[in-house]
Design a protein around this motif. Structure first.
Motif, short mmCIF file in Angstrom:
data_model
loop_
_atom_site.label_atom_id
_atom_site.label_comp_id
_atom_site.label_asym_id
_atom_site.label_seq_id
_atom_site.Cartn_x
_atom_site.Cartn_y
_atom_site.Cartn_z
N PRO A 88 0.80 -1.23 0.00
CA PRO A 88 0.00 0.00 0.00
C PRO A 88 0.83 1.28 0.00
N THR A 89 2.06 1.23 0.51
CA THR A 89 2.92 2.42 0.54
C THR A 89 4.31 2.08 0.03
N GLU A 90 5.04 3.10 -0.36
CA GLU A 90 6.41 2.89 -0.83
C GLU A 90 7.30 2.41 0.31
N VAL A 91 7.06 2.93 1.52
CA VAL A 91 7.85 2.51 2.68
C VAL A 91 7.62 1.02 2.96
N LEU A 110 12.69 7.62 -1.37
CA LEU A 110 11.47 8.09 -0.72
C LEU A 110 11.44 9.62 -0.70
N PRO A 111 10.25 10.23 -0.70
CA PRO A 111 10.16 11.69 -0.66
C PRO A 111 10.86 12.28 0.57
N SER A 112 10.75 11.63 1.71
CA SER A 112 11.46 12.04 2.93
C SER A 112 12.20 10.83 3.45
N PRO A 113 13.39 10.55 2.89
CA PRO A 113 14.09 9.32 3.27
C PRO A 113 14.53 9.34 4.73
N PRO A 118 18.60 10.93 13.00
CA PRO A 118 17.42 11.81 12.86
C PRO A 118 17.67 13.19 13.46
N THR A 119 17.03 14.18 12.88
CA THR A 119 17.15 15.55 13.36
C THR A 119 16.19 15.76 14.52
#
Length: 185
Positions: A88-91, A110-113, A118-119
């Motif tokens: 259902p999702t790319e992830v 991914l659009p937000s890999p 993590p920030t």
């Protein structure tokens, strides 16, 4: 090596023709063209594999692994595909098909890999002078990221006192959560 010796996995052309004839007779689609170029001409989008789905209906579009790209360059595409599992999702697709991919190529598309570090959210725990403004309009901030080489201070008041002493406009002190006043309370 003898001349005319044929390796065991090579099929003579006459045997290939007999095999094709046998396959055509046993196939439920005996009337289908045997020439591959006819299939490509009939289907300019090269989606002839989708016609082999169960029944006459195509599946809904989902995220599918692109196995033809190889393991290190493998990624997921949103399309209709009867020959790979859909997600259902790319992830979800990357997690299922390429979870241990050392290159991380699928996740990098991914659009937000995701990142290995993590920030943090919110402001920094220190304050620094915002040198993008003129000295007259200068203020102190704790916005991320901290510019390289900036002096830092524990509080915005300490920053204003050190970075903008004698600032006539009072812009830095006016930005404090509880700015000082000229009249004590």
């Amino acid at each position: 090596m003898r001349v005319g010796h044929i390796l065991p996995f090579v099929i003579a052309s006459s045997e290939a023709l007999r095999f094709r004839d046998l396959a055509e007779k046993s196939s439920p689609q005996a009337d289908a063209p045997t020439d591959i170029t006819a299939d490509i001409t009939a289907d300019p989008d090269h989606r002839d594999l989708q016609s082999n789905c169960f029944g006459d209906t195509l599946p809904d579009p989902e995220w599918h692994p692109t196995y033809s790209a190889g393991w290190t360059r493998g990624f997921c595409q949103f399309n209709r595909d009867c020959n790979s599992p859909g997600y259902p999702t790319e992830v979800a697709c990357c997690n299922a098909a390429y979870a241990s991919q050392a290159s991380g190529f699928c996740f990098s598309n991914l659009p937000s890999p995701p990142t290995m570090s993590p920030t943090d959210v919110g402001g920094l725990d220190v304050y620094y002078p915002d040198y993008t403004l003129s000295w007259l309009d200068g203020v102190c901030t704790n916005a991320r990221p901290l510019p390289s080489g900036r002096p830092t201070y524990d509080t915005p008041l300490a920053c204003c006192k050190a970075a903008y002493p004698g600032q006539i406009s009072g812009a830095c002190f006016a930005e404090l959560p509880t700015p000082p006043t000229s009249a004590p309370t």
